[in-house]
Write a protein that holds these residues in place. Structure first.
Motif, PDB file in Angstrom:
ATOM      1  N   CYS A   1       3.870  -8.213   6.901  1.00  0.00           N
ATOM      2  CA  CYS A   1       4.211  -7.277   6.487  1.00  0.00           C
ATOM      3  C   CYS A   1       4.296  -7.103   4.486  1.00  0.00           C
ATOM      4  N   VAL A   2       3.943  -6.646   3.794  1.00  0.00           N
ATOM      5  CA  VAL A   2       3.950  -6.375   2.697  1.00  0.00           C
ATOM      6  C   VAL A   2       3.958  -5.027   2.093  1.00  0.00           C
ATOM      7  N   GLU A   3       5.322  -5.028   1.465  1.00  0.00           N
ATOM      8  CA  GLU A   3       6.296  -4.257   0.775  1.00  0.00           C
ATOM      9  C   GLU A   3       5.112  -3.474  -0.705  1.00  0.00           C
ATOM     10  N   ILE A   4       4.743  -2.092  -0.166  1.00  0.00           N
ATOM     11  CA  ILE A   4       3.886  -1.367  -1.023  1.00  0.00           C
ATOM     12  C   ILE A   4       4.979  -0.389  -1.976  1.00  0.00           C
ATOM     13  N   CYS A   5       5.118   0.097  -3.298  1.00  0.00           N
ATOM     14  CA  CYS A   5       5.737   0.499  -4.179  1.00  0.00           C
ATOM     15  C   CYS A   5       4.850   0.916  -4.941  1.00  0.00           C
ATOM     16  N   LEU A   6       4.114   2.632  -4.552  1.00  0.00           N
ATOM     17  CA  LEU A   6       2.768   3.317  -4.817  1.00  0.00           C
ATOM     18  C   LEU A   6       3.537   3.327  -6.666  1.00  0.00           C
ATOM     19  N   SER A   7       4.455   4.369  -6.631  1.00  0.00           N
ATOM     20  CA  SER A   7       5.219   4.986  -8.199  1.00  0.00           C
ATOM     21  C   SER A   7       5.441   3.474  -9.112  1.00  0.00           C
ATOM     22  N   SER A   8       6.241   2.592  -8.263  1.00  0.00           N
ATOM     23  CA  SER A   8       6.569   1.586  -9.072  1.00  0.00           C
ATOM     24  C   SER A   8       5.499   0.247  -9.605  1.00  0.00           C
ATOM     25  N   ASN A   9       4.309   1.111  -8.685  1.00  0.00           N
ATOM     26  CA  ASN A   9       3.046  -0.334  -9.033  1.00  0.00           C
ATOM     27  C   ASN A   9       2.256   0.333 -10.891  1.00  0.00           C
ATOM     28  N   ILE A  10       2.491   1.960 -10.478  1.00  0.00           N
ATOM     29  CA  ILE A  10       1.532   2.532 -11.477  1.00  0.00           C
ATOM     30  C   ILE A  10       2.434   2.246 -12.564  1.00  0.00           C
ATOM     31  N   LEU A  11       3.624   3.122 -12.827  1.00  0.00           N
ATOM     32  CA  LEU A  11       4.407   2.761 -13.856  1.00  0.00           C
ATOM     33  C   LEU A  11       4.573   1.639 -14.116  1.00  0.00           C
ATOM     34  N   THR A  12       4.891   1.051 -13.641  1.00  0.00           N
ATOM     35  CA  THR A  12       5.336  -0.534 -14.853  1.00  0.00           C
ATOM     36  C   THR A  12       3.616  -1.571 -15.209  1.00  0.00           C
TER      37      THR A  12
ATOM     38  N   THR B   1       1.356  -2.797 -12.716  1.00  0.00           N
ATOM     39  CA  THR B   1       1.124  -3.798 -11.825  1.00  0.00           C
ATOM     40  C   THR B   1      -0.795  -3.533 -11.773  1.00  0.00           C
ATOM     41  N   VAL B   2      -1.001  -2.489 -11.126  1.00  0.00           N
ATOM     42  CA  VAL B   2      -2.307  -1.946 -10.819  1.00  0.00           C
ATOM     43  C   VAL B   2      -2.379  -0.437 -12.254  1.00  0.00           C
ATOM     44  N   SER B   3      -4.047  -0.315 -12.780  1.00  0.00           N
ATOM     45  CA  SER B   3      -4.291   0.242 -13.267  1.00  0.00           C
ATOM     46  C   SER B   3      -4.581   1.935 -13.117  1.00  0.00           C
ATOM     47  N   SER B   4      -4.855   1.874 -11.639  1.00  0.00           N
ATOM     48  CA  SER B   4      -4.803   3.241 -11.108  1.00  0.00           C
ATOM     49  C   SER B   4      -4.608   3.035  -9.779  1.00  0.00           C
ATOM     50  N   LEU B   5      -4.500   4.305  -8.533  1.00  0.00           N
ATOM     51  CA  LEU B   5      -4.128   4.014  -7.869  1.00  0.00           C
ATOM     52  C   LEU B   5      -5.755   3.553  -6.842  1.00  0.00           C
ATOM     53  N   GLU B   6      -6.950   3.943  -7.537  1.00  0.00           N
ATOM     54  CA  GLU B   6      -7.495   2.890  -6.959  1.00  0.00           C
ATOM     55  C   GLU B   6      -7.924   1.979  -7.379  1.00  0.00           C
ATOM     56  N   ASP B   7      -7.729   1.337  -7.732  1.00  0.00           N
ATOM     57  CA  ASP B   7      -7.774  -0.284  -8.091  1.00  0.00           C
ATOM     58  C   ASP B   7      -6.874  -0.780  -7.635  1.00  0.00           C
TER      59      ASP B   7
ATOM     60  N   PRO C   1      15.164   5.532 -11.906  1.00  0.00           N
ATOM     61  CA  PRO C   1      14.014   5.307 -13.050  1.00  0.00           C
ATOM     62  C   PRO C   1      13.218   5.568 -12.441  1.00  0.00           C
ATOM     63  N   PHE C   2      12.145   5.719 -11.129  1.00  0.00           N
ATOM     64  CA  PHE C   2      10.976   5.759 -11.234  1.00  0.00           C
ATOM     65  C   PHE C   2      11.226   7.321 -10.552  1.00  0.00           C
ATOM     66  N   ARG C   3      11.898   8.115  -9.841  1.00  0.00           N
ATOM     67  CA  ARG C   3      11.823   9.365  -9.673  1.00  0.00           C
ATOM     68  C   ARG C   3      10.969   9.762  -8.851  1.00  0.00           C
ATOM     69  N   THR C   4      11.353   9.153  -7.575  1.00  0.00           N
ATOM     70  CA  THR C   4      10.654   9.205  -6.571  1.00  0.00           C
ATOM     71  C   THR C   4      11.674   8.785  -5.016  1.00  0.00           C
ATOM     72  N   THR C   5      11.009   9.217  -4.163  1.00  0.00           N
ATOM     73  CA  THR C   5      11.477   9.622  -2.709  1.00  0.00           C
ATOM     74  C   THR C   5      10.269   8.240  -2.173  1.00  0.00           C
ATOM     75  N   LEU C   6      10.455   7.682  -0.697  1.00  0.00           N
ATOM     76  CA  LEU C   6      10.060   7.627   0.464  1.00  0.00           C
ATOM     77  C   LEU C   6       9.256   9.106   0.839  1.00  0.00           C
ATOM     78  N   LEU C   7       9.602  10.625   0.488  1.00  0.00           N
ATOM     79  CA  LEU C   7       8.614  11.630   0.860  1.00  0.00           C
ATOM     80  C   LEU C   7       7.275  11.404  -0.033  1.00  0.00           C
ATOM     81  N   GLY C   8       8.191  10.922  -1.811  1.00  0.00           N
ATOM     82  CA  GLY C   8       6.980  10.609  -2.582  1.00  0.00           C
ATOM     83  C   GLY C   8       5.683  10.268  -2.133  1.00  0.00           C
ATOM     84  N   GLU C   9       6.414   8.850  -2.166  1.00  0.00           N
ATOM     85  CA  GLU C   9       5.697   7.953  -1.937  1.00  0.00           C
ATOM     86  C   GLU C   9       4.498   8.347  -0.975  1.00  0.00           C
TER      87      GLU C   9
END
Length: 119
Positions: free
Chosen positions: A33-44, A46-52, A74-82
């Motif tokens: 099982c791989v953890e996915i942190c969408l906001s972190s990935n975008i803001l750092t 790691t990926v150029s966009s959610l589409e990618d 730092p990423f100002r997100t919650t699980l609900l936000g993700e």
């Protein structure tokens, strides 16, 4: 669950994900099982966009994932936000429907509480 928090080197994080993908292809029973942190990935970037985002690979291949937050302050997100990013229509989110989002939530619960080891 596998978690790759290699913040200093985005290339190493991408390489680690490619290793997980390669292992899953070699042995279909091995699907950590791989953890996915969408906001972190975008803001750092790691990926150029959610589409990618690599989440699409895992969903298409029925690979277990769990949505989580990475450094909530730092990423100002919650699980609900993700989860909101999963459901929001592009370009603001992935545009998953309710059933798909529920499938993602079940994957994380099954990976954590299943009697059968998935990893």
């Amino acid at each position: 669950m596998l978690s790759y928090h290699i913040d200093a080197d985005k290339g190493a994080r991408r390489a680690a994900l490619k290793d997980v993908e390669a292992l899953a292809k070699q042995n279909g029973a091995y699907k950590p099982c791989v953890e996915i942190c969408l906001s972190s990935n975008i803001l750092t970037r790691t990926v150029s966009s959610l589409e990618d985002h690599h989440i699409r690979y895992y969903l298409a291949n029925n690979h277990p994932i769990v949505i989580c937050t990475d450094d909530t302050l730092p990423f100002r997100t919650t699980l609900l936000g993700e989860y909101a990013l999963l459901l929001a229509k592009p370009p603001f989110g992935l545009g998953l429907d309710r059933e798909q989002a529920m499938r993602v939530a079940r994957m994380g619960m099954e990976a954590r509480f299943s009697k059968d080891k998935l990893y």
